[in-house]
Write a protein that holds these residues in place. Structure first.
Motif, PDB file in Angstrom:
ATOM      1  N   UNK A 419       1.051  -1.126   0.070  1.00  0.00           N
ATOM      2  CA  UNK A 419       0.108  -0.027  -0.051  1.00  0.00           C
ATOM      3  C   UNK A 419       0.850   1.213   0.104  1.00  0.00           C
ATOM      4  N   UNK A 420       0.819   2.059  -0.999  1.00  0.00           N
ATOM      5  CA  UNK A 420       1.657   3.133  -1.218  1.00  0.00           C
ATOM      6  C   UNK A 420       1.174   4.502  -0.261  1.00  0.00           C
ATOM      7  N   UNK A 421       2.173   4.835   0.611  1.00  0.00           N
ATOM      8  CA  UNK A 421       1.744   5.924   1.514  1.00  0.00           C
ATOM      9  C   UNK A 421       2.126   7.136   1.104  1.00  0.00           C
ATOM     10  N   UNK A 422       3.107   7.138   0.107  1.00  0.00           N
ATOM     11  CA  UNK A 422       3.760   8.668  -0.361  1.00  0.00           C
ATOM     12  C   UNK A 422       5.135   8.627  -0.740  1.00  0.00           C
ATOM     13  N   UNK A 423       5.772   9.519  -0.733  1.00  0.00           N
ATOM     14  CA  UNK A 423       7.021   9.542  -1.235  1.00  0.00           C
ATOM     15  C   UNK A 423       7.955   8.996  -0.198  1.00  0.00           C
TER      16      UNK A 423
END
Length: 476
Positions: A419-423
């Motif tokens: 799950x991509x949370x951000x940079x």
């Protein structure tokens, strides 16, 4: 009370992002503003979101600009002496700001409130109001009292307060992950822990209000919730309208069914209470993360008895075996305390031994800090020299480094749903996300304009550091 041992001030990749989430009210529409800092465990951060909601309704908007604030709040932690020292330092800094800012109020909230209220209000005059964890509804009235020059204090504990009817304002969220409190207080009375005295007895929140909050989060674009409690496994609530008894396993299932696209985590589990029913529920639903925080505190039966942990090392190891049996590949983390009263070198070696047996992916590790008012402070002498505590702690940290590295090496070549949370915090050319096992995985962006935040991506692990997996996105 294991959850409280997570740290002094939580500030990692999961807590970074916009100053105000898309779920928060517009701060520009408020004439008055409050600034809040939270210390300690995830429960404190969840409490700060409840506080934000109460203050919004009282006409205060949140701000990250100290100069804009007419109210400064510190939501505090008492689990370790270092946390209290940090809070004291910040209060002194804020008091200097107050001397130059007419009308500015400073408040101390949370677990330090009861123990230090007289000292901070009267002797050192560092704060204007003191509010305990069960008294946040009284904040607007206390602010008014403090504004008129009175001492504003409410540290009364409650047997039924859960704040279940208050919709938290996500003031410091990445817009992807959110904490959801399912219960408050603790009944375990571990001898080293101050939480039963600062947060009161255990009480479970109305399951319907939990499910409503989770559904609302999903509607607002959130992709992950962490169910919070001092001991989530002892959650117990009776729905009288449906004549239904809801255990933690059933609550976990109900939350997972809110949306198959929603990841579900929880913390913290007490080794004596986590059941096969919970483990089977985790195994049944793909969107319940395969990760369990299972604090051990010590590997010595003698020390565990002094700590009043109510399990033995053999019991704990059998629980680890059961998790491995029912949930192959499940991530396990722990809390560990070195240098508890009378701890010997043999006791310490038992702790190192149980760490090796359990193969923790990561741990929160501390040396013992006596807390006034606890059972240990009343019953035992804090007799381990600090240099011995620190040396033993370093040995625990070094071993955990080896275990974490081995765990990450075992993931090389595997592909995980992330799950991509951000940079990435270190490189804006990379994305950061977490696996179901709660491991951070960083991988390159395909282009600078790519938008993957909040998306699920399959990533193959190609490398690692001690704390982070490195990977490449599967070819589409």
């Amino acid at each position: 009370m294991d959850l409280m041992a997570i740290g002094d001030k939580v500030h990692d990749e999961t807590r970074q992002g916009e100053a105000f989430s898309p779920f928060a009210n517009d701060p520009n529409r408020y004439a008055k503003h409050f600034y809040i800092e939270s210390y300690g465990c995830a429960m404190n951060f969840a409490d700060s979101e409840v506080i934000a909601s109460i203050l919004n309704n009282a006409g205060f908007g949140a701000t990250r600009n100290l100069e804009e604030a007419s109210l400064i709040l510190l939501n505090t932690c008492s689990i370790r002496e270092k946390a209290e020292q940090t809070v004291r330092k910040r209060l002194t800094e804020f008091r200097k700001i107050k001397e130059k800012t007419p009308g500015l109020l400073i408040g101390m909230l949370g677990c330090m409130a009861e123990r230090l209220k007289a000292q901070l209000l009267e002797e050192e005059k560092l704060v204007d109001l003191v509010v305990g964890p069960d008294a946040y509804r009284s904040l607007p009235a206390l602010i008014e009292e403090a504004g008129s020059g009175q001492k504003a204090v409410n540290v009364l504990l409650s047997r039924d307060e859960t704040y279940g009817d208050i919709a938290p304002i996500r003031i410091d969220s990445n817009g992807i992950s959110a904490f959801v409190s399912i219960m408050r207080g603790c009944n375990n009375m571990c001898s080293f822990c101050v939480v039963p005295f600062t947060r009161g007895r255990e009480r479970s929140r109305d399951a319907n209000s939990i499910l409503h909050e989770v559904s609302n989060l999903v509607e607002n674009g959130y992709k992950e919730v962490t169910l919070l409690g001092q001991n989530v496994d002892s959650y117990y609530w009776i729905d009288e309208q449906k004549d239904e008894t809801i255990t933690f396993a059933l609550l976990l299932e109900k939350v997972a069914l809110v949306s198959p696209d929603l990841r579900v985590r929880f913390s913290t589990s007490h080794p004596k209470d986590i059941t096969d029913e919970v483990l089977h529920t985790i195994a049944k639903y793909e969107n319940i993360c395969k990760y369990i925080h299972l604090p051990v505190q010590s590997g010595s039966n003698r020390v565990l008895q002094l700590m009043n942990r109510t399990y033995t090392r053999e019991w704990y190891m059998a629980k680890v075996d059961r998790i491995r049996e029912l949930l192959p590949g499940c991530g396990i983390s722990s809390d560990i305390i070195t240098g508890f009263c009378t701890e010997t070198e043999d006791d310490h070696r038992d702790t190192l031994d149980i760490m090796r047996y359990s193969g923790y992916d990561m741990s929160y590790m501390y040396f013992y800090s006596e807390r006034p008012g606890t059972l240990a402070a009343r019953r035992y002498t804090d007799d381990i020299p600090e240099e011995v505590k620190k040396r033993r702690l370093q040995e625990v940290v070094d071993l955990q480094g080896i275990l974490s590295t081995q765990s990450n090496q075992n993931d090389l070549g595997k592909t995980f749903k992330v799950l991509v949370e951000g940079n990435s915090r270190k490189n804006e050319q990379e994305w950061m996300g977490r696996t179901s096992q709660n491991k951070v995985l960083v991988f390159p962006k395909k282009n600078i304009d790519e938008q993957l935040k909040g998306s699920y991506v399959m990533v193959k692990v190609t490398g690692h550091t001690r704390t982070t997996l490195l990977g490449e996105r599967n070819k589409e």
